[in-house]
Scaffold this motif. Sequence first.
Motif: not given
Lengths: 192, 192
Positions: A45-47, A76
């Motif tokens: 999910g996401g970074g 991140e």
Amino acid sequence: MTTQTAEPQRFNGFEVKAMKQTIDALTQDRTLARFEFRAANEWLGGGMNRSTIQGFFGAGAEDRSRTLPFAYTSGEPPVLLGSNESANPGEFLLHALAGCVTTTTVLHAAARGITIRSMTSVVVGDIDLQGLLALDPAVPVGYRQITMKVDIKADCSDAELDELLEFVHGHSPVCDTIRRPVPVVLERLKAA
Amino acid sequence: MTTQTAEPQRFNGFEVKAMKQTIDALTQDRTLARFEFRAANEWLGGGMNRSTIQGFFGAGAEDRSRTLPFAYTSGEPPVLLGSNESANPGEFLLHALAGCVTTTTVLHAAARGITIRSMTSVVVGDIDLQGLLALDPAVPVGYRQITMKVDIKADCSDAELDELLEFVHGHSPVCDTIRRPVPVVLERLKAA
């Protein structure tokens, strides 16, 4: 050496007998030097994503020495839309470089009979994220340059250390992978 | 979107508002895209060393968001004179590549309005350690080639996915650092 101890003889932390056996085996059969390293990755999910690393091929056989996989998460920082779940991939590249240059230095020092007392380093990579974000096609996407400053204490002259580091610059696999253009093939698995 | 919720709107796990703010800020002031990432490393004996990663410069300021450093150990398997203390530096490079390609894919998918449902990958790097061991100067020291096979499930056509991955191949910072020759400067700190 004429002394004998219960402990294996070590040089810079490497077992001397194993080091010689490895070099002898590879010199006799060069095909043993072919290795294939691997990582498997899953997006979270996401970074955020996680790699697992376990098996590899090398020294003529599939390695079975790792009973469990190593797992490393990438994340991140908030300024790059994450929550500091972990270091980011660009930072892991610097870790790979620092680790490889360090191990290559200590290994080749042992081969030269140089005792390393300590070795620390700082790696700095300059990058312009206009490349990643496709804001300017003239800006290089990856690192512009990476600088590694090392502090080594050893039982040899400064000139020998400088010569050793120059050799390592050309013989560290990760350093060479960054310095040389290496093809990366990106393939998408098609649904069956 | 016309709905409003207490939770921030997210796309592929990225906060949409923060994503737009970041792109807007970088478009207005391109100097904000300059980043400097860092790692500090310490040799622990033999093929074992540890990197710590905390601060970096980016978006026009020194980042202070990480209250503690991340720490990652490098090791080697027995066949490479270690005790499987951790993955080795060459494997960490593959982890860096997998993480970077994954995050770049999901980020640019979000920018295109493509919802990613899942993404997994396997990265394989071929290397001949005759280079590291200086047994044959004709053998490349680093990876000969790295192949990354990705499995993506998304709400778009196969053609759109193929086009996205081709774009990512040219816009992932770690992929570009490997594919392009990047200078690595190795400096030895002299005793004061």
